[in-house]
Motif scaffolding. Structure first.
Motif, short mmCIF file in Angstrom:
data_model
loop_
_atom_site.label_atom_id
_atom_site.label_comp_id
_atom_site.label_asym_id
_atom_site.label_seq_id
_atom_site.Cartn_x
_atom_site.Cartn_y
_atom_site.Cartn_z
N ASP A 55 0.86 -1.19 0.00
CA ASP A 55 0.00 0.00 0.00
C ASP A 55 0.89 1.24 0.00
O ASP A 55 1.14 1.83 1.05
N SER A 73 -5.77 -0.68 5.02
CA SER A 73 -5.42 0.08 6.23
C SER A 73 -4.80 -0.87 7.26
O SER A 73 -5.01 -0.71 8.45
N ARG A 101 -8.20 1.99 10.37
CA ARG A 101 -8.97 3.20 10.70
C ARG A 101 -10.14 2.89 11.62
O ARG A 101 -10.58 3.75 12.40
N ARG A 161 -1.79 -2.07 9.34
CA ARG A 161 -0.73 -1.22 9.89
C ARG A 161 0.51 -1.99 10.34
O ARG A 161 1.58 -1.42 10.46
O1 G3P Z 1 -5.29 0.74 2.10
C1 G3P Z 1 -5.91 1.86 2.62
C2 G3P Z 1 -4.90 2.74 3.20
O2 G3P Z 1 -4.14 3.43 2.27
C3 G3P Z 1 -5.32 3.56 4.33
O3 G3P Z 1 -4.38 3.28 5.27
O4 G3P Z 1 -3.06 3.67 7.25
O5 G3P Z 1 -4.09 5.61 6.01
O6 G3P Z 1 -5.51 4.06 7.33
P1 G3P Z 1 -4.25 4.20 6.53
#
Ligand code: G3P
Length: 217
Positions: A6, A168, A136, A170
């Protein structure tokens, strides 16, 4: 389980690709901006550069929020390279655009998904991927992994073919927990992938093997 990275950072994409374990890339407008890639032309060129670095799917996000705009932008993105997946926001026009692209055989990724109901709509619209944002949800004290489990159950109940792309992500425990829950894909930063390598017993064991080899040679 597919591993996507990502990021829009070419060095990090290359590092994951060189490990031989990368199945694709996801990006979004924030990740592009983080790399200083601005302006439609530069963003389009960057998508092509990413596609040329990896073998798998590369999600490219539309900026428009109306149906006609999403269709126009999505078609331009899909024309860039056959690895492009059109990434659409989980709003009413996004669902409609998803159906348009899936009917045309163009791959789609429904993004900004935070509930099982939204994931059900994405599957009904024929999305290739659905992206629940687990980190998130965790950020607001809601169990992101529980959403992966709910979507897995719903998709399995009906045989929906939409792939659950845990987004998202982490850290390494997110990756492992998503694997246990049966997410089809995870997308996370390079550290969430390379972190999986780490175990002190591996390092200690390797040092000992090498020391013992040296004793006899
Ligand atoms: O894959 C979704 C991502 O880019 C959001 O990640 O860490 O900003 O919540 P984050």
């Amino acid at each position: 389980m597919k591993f996507f990275i990502d990021t829009a950072n070419l060095e990090q994409i290359k590092e994951a690709q060189d490990m031989g374990i990368l199945d694709g890339v996801t990006t979004n407008p924030s990740l592009m901006a983080k790399e200083g890639i601005t302006g439609t032309d530069n963003i389009m060129k960057h998508y092509v550069n990413i596609c040329n670095l990896v073998d798998g799917d590369v999600s490219a996000e539309v900026i428009a929020t109306d149906y006609d705009g999403m269709v126009r932008e999505g078609e331009a993105l899909a024309d860039l390279h056959d690895q492009i997946v059109v990434k659409l926001p989980m709003i009413k026009d996004g669902v409609k655009a998803c159906k348009y692209f899936s009917d045309k055989g163009i791959k789609t990724n429904m993004t900004l998904v935070f509930s099982a109901g939204q994931a059900l709509l994405a599957a009904k619209a024929g999305a290739t991927y659905v992206s629940p944002f687990i980190g998130r949800l965790d950020d607001i004290s809601t169990d992101g992994l529980n959403l992966i489990a709910e979507i897995r159950m719903i998709y399995d109940n009906y045989g929906f073919e939409t792939e659950i792309l845990a987004a998202s992500v982490r850290h390494t425990m997110h990756v492992i927990d998503c694997a246990k829950l049966g997410a089809d894909v995870m997308t996370g930063p390079l550290s969430s992938i390379t972190g999986l390598l780490n175990h002190p017993l591996t390092n200690i064991g390797l040092e000992k093997f090498l020391a013992d080899y040296k004793k006899g040679n």
